[in-house]
Design a protein around this motif. Structure first.
Motif, PDB file in Angstrom:
ATOM      1  N   ALA A  75       0.824  -1.209   0.000  1.00 23.45           N
ATOM      2  CA  ALA A  75       0.000   0.000   0.000  1.00 23.45           C
ATOM      3  C   ALA A  75       0.856   1.255   0.000  1.00 23.45           C
ATOM      4  CB  ALA A  75      -0.929  -0.009   1.218  1.00 23.45           C
ATOM      5  N   VAL A  76       1.907   1.273   0.801  1.00 24.00           N
ATOM      6  CA  VAL A  76       2.778   2.449   0.856  1.00 24.00           C
ATOM      7  C   VAL A  76       3.459   2.664  -0.492  1.00 24.00           C
ATOM      8  CG1 VAL A  76       4.918   3.372   1.842  1.00 24.00           C
ATOM      9  CG2 VAL A  76       3.160   2.414   3.343  1.00 24.00           C
ATOM     10  N   MET A  77       3.962   1.613  -1.097  1.00 25.90           N
ATOM     11  CA  MET A  77       4.638   1.761  -2.380  1.00 25.90           C
ATOM     12  C   MET A  77       3.671   2.257  -3.458  1.00 25.90           C
ATOM     13  SD  MET A  77       7.275  -1.505  -2.471  1.00 25.90           S
ATOM     14  CE  MET A  77       8.017  -0.976  -4.013  1.00 25.90           C
ATOM     15  N   ALA A  78       2.431   1.787  -3.406  1.00 30.78           N
ATOM     16  CA  ALA A  78       1.434   2.259  -4.378  1.00 30.78           C
ATOM     17  C   ALA A  78       1.143   3.740  -4.182  1.00 30.78           C
ATOM     18  CB  ALA A  78       0.154   1.434  -4.242  1.00 30.78           C
ATOM     19  N   GLU A  79       1.070   4.183  -2.932  1.00 29.95           N
ATOM     20  CA  GLU A  79       0.803   5.598  -2.651  1.00 29.95           C
ATOM     21  C   GLU A  79       1.967   6.474  -3.117  1.00 29.95           C
ATOM     22  OE1 GLU A  79       0.126   5.627   1.517  1.00 29.95           O
ATOM     23  OE2 GLU A  79      -1.817   4.600   1.383  1.00 29.95           O
ATOM     24  N   VAL A  80       3.189   6.034  -2.869  1.00 27.60           N
ATOM     25  CA  VAL A  80       4.357   6.796  -3.304  1.00 27.60           C
ATOM     26  C   VAL A  80       4.405   6.849  -4.827  1.00 27.60           C
ATOM     27  CG1 VAL A  80       6.887   6.809  -3.361  1.00 27.60           C
ATOM     28  CG2 VAL A  80       5.687   6.351  -1.210  1.00 27.60           C
ATOM     29  N   ASP A  81       4.070   5.753  -5.479  1.00 31.89           N
ATOM     30  CA  ASP A  81       4.080   5.722  -6.944  1.00 31.89           C
ATOM     31  C   ASP A  81       3.050   6.701  -7.515  1.00 31.89           C
ATOM     32  OD1 ASP A  81       5.306   4.288  -9.235  1.00 31.89           O
ATOM     33  OD2 ASP A  81       3.239   3.748  -9.674  1.00 31.89           O
ATOM     34  N   ARG A  82       1.852   6.728  -6.939  1.00 29.66           N
ATOM     35  CA  ARG A  82       0.816   7.650  -7.420  1.00 29.66           C
ATOM     36  C   ARG A  82       1.219   9.099  -7.197  1.00 29.66           C
ATOM     37  NH1 ARG A  82      -2.757   3.656  -5.339  1.00 29.66           N
ATOM     38  NH2 ARG A  82      -2.823   4.737  -3.317  1.00 29.66           N
ATOM     39  N   ALA A  83       1.947   9.338  -6.129  1.00 25.51           N
ATOM     40  CA  ALA A  83       2.336  10.712  -5.814  1.00 25.51           C
ATOM     41  C   ALA A  83       3.523  11.185  -6.630  1.00 25.51           C
ATOM     42  CB  ALA A  83       2.666  10.835  -4.321  1.00 25.51           C
ATOM     43  N   ALA A  84       4.542  10.348  -6.810  1.00 28.85           N
ATOM     44  CA  ALA A  84       5.842  10.867  -7.257  1.00 28.85           C
ATOM     45  C   ALA A  84       6.457  10.183  -8.452  1.00 28.85           C
ATOM     46  CB  ALA A  84       6.830  10.794  -6.084  1.00 28.85           C
ATOM     47  N   SER A  85       5.749   9.268  -9.114  1.00 29.31           N
ATOM     48  CA  SER A  85       6.353   8.617 -10.275  1.00 29.31           C
ATOM     49  C   SER A  85       6.472   9.598 -11.433  1.00 29.31           C
ATOM     50  CB  SER A  85       5.512   7.418 -10.715  1.00 29.31           C
ATOM     51  OG  SER A  85       6.024   6.881 -11.927  1.00 29.31           O
ATOM     52  N   ARG A  86       7.644   9.620 -12.059  1.00 20.52           N
ATOM     53  CA  ARG A  86       7.805  10.450 -13.258  1.00 20.52           C
ATOM     54  C   ARG A  86       7.476   9.656 -14.522  1.00 20.52           C
ATOM     55  NH1 ARG A  86      12.888  10.193 -15.966  1.00 20.52           N
ATOM     56  NH2 ARG A  86      14.407   8.834 -14.940  1.00 20.52           N
TER      57      ARG A  86
END
Length: 307
Positions: free
Chosen positions: A33-44
């Motif tokens: 869940a944390v990795m998915a949230e970080v990906d949605r927020a900051a993936s380029r």
């Protein structure tokens, strides 16, 4: 009994380990869940990420969520601590080198467009109002901090939810939280991050970590060839090119995985001057020269084994 689960995400090997085997499923769910949230927020690499919306704002202030605010704050803190050696505005530099999508999909055809980074001081982050302004045409890359920060956030979330001691490793970034197992978490450190159950490649050692984090940065990871040049993902912001570093691998232990990765990445960019810089900060570190010679600092244990 320690239990662990392994999978692949972000083109990295991911591992979660817990001191209570009954907590493994819940811990893995928290990490995912944390990795998915970080990906949605900051993936380029995602057109629907918050970061993409910021870059599409044509230089005006953009409202962002608390998570991206924290991720950007950590990236700017890294730039301040390293005098700009770790700079979040290298996104355009990486795109110019061809790293404009997931590494497995990077095109090996085409030339290079060398672009020095605009510089982290061009970013205006208003933490209290959760908004940021990035100059038009500037592309951000939070890879030097966001992956390690995700490991820190995931380890804390898993420990908080399960009550167990938790270790989270994303690529070369390792964070631990909660009560450590007897004797601490034993972690194998080597040049090339690989399957911890498989045979090591090159010199390696085992260290014990009870709290905080450990990060390994290497010019041998995330590599591709383009325009006749062998490239890697660590970029000197001043030149827009990967440095021909004194070191092929740097591992650092610190109070958090985020801080450890800031230091290990900066060391690759700083090259020989990384040694007095790390010593001044009292950080335990293991540096491997291009020829394989080892240097340890700050109480890092002596090398125990070689493959």
């Amino acid at each position: 009994m320690i239990a662990a689960a392994d999978w692949t995400a972000w083109t990295c090997a991911v591992r979660v380990a817990v001191t209570d085997s009954t907590a493994l499923d819940a811990a893995r769910a928290e990490v995912t869940a944390v990795m998915a949230e970080v990906d949605r927020a900051a993936s380029r690499f995602r057109a629907d990420s918050e970061l993409a919306a910021v870059e599409a704002s044509d230089g005006s202030f953009t409202r962002i969520g608390p998570l991206l605010t924290d991720l950007l704050a950590a990236a700017l803190r890294a730039a301040r601590l390293t005098d700009g050696d770790v700079d979040p505005t290298v996104g355009g530099s990486l795109c110019g080198l061809g790293y404009d999508r997931d590494l497995a999909e990077v095109s090996l055809d085409g030339g290079l467009a060398v672009r020095p980074a605009p510089g982290w001081r061009t970013i205006e982050l208003d933490v209290s109002r959760h908004r940021v302004r990035v100059p038009a045409g500037t592309h951000l890359d939070l890879g030097a901090t966001a992956k390690a920060q995700a490991a820190d956030l995931a380890a804390r979330a898993a420990a908080r939810t399960t009550g167990a001691g938790c270790l989270v490793a994303i690529g070369g970034d390792v964070s631990v939280a909660g009560p450590a197992p007897a004797g601490g978490w034993r972690i194998r450190v080597e040049d090339v991050t690989g399957d911890p159950s498989g045979p090591p490649v090159g010199p390696w050692t085992v260290v014990t970590v009870r709290e905080g984090g450990l990060a390994t940065s290497s010019v041998h990871a995330r590599r591709w060839k383009r325009g006749g040049m062998q490239l890697h993902h660590v970029v000197d912001p001043r030149t827009g090119l990967p440095p021909v570093s004194t070191w092929r691998t740097v591992s650092v232990a610190a109070a958090s995985c985020t801080d450890a990765n800031i230091a290990s990445t900066a060391a690759l960019v700083r090259q020989a001057s990384a040694v007095p810089w790390l010593r001044a900060r009292g950080l335990p570190a293991r540096l491997v020269r291009a020829d394989g010679a080892l240097l340890t600092l700050g109480g890092w244990p002596a090398e125990e084994r070689a493959a």
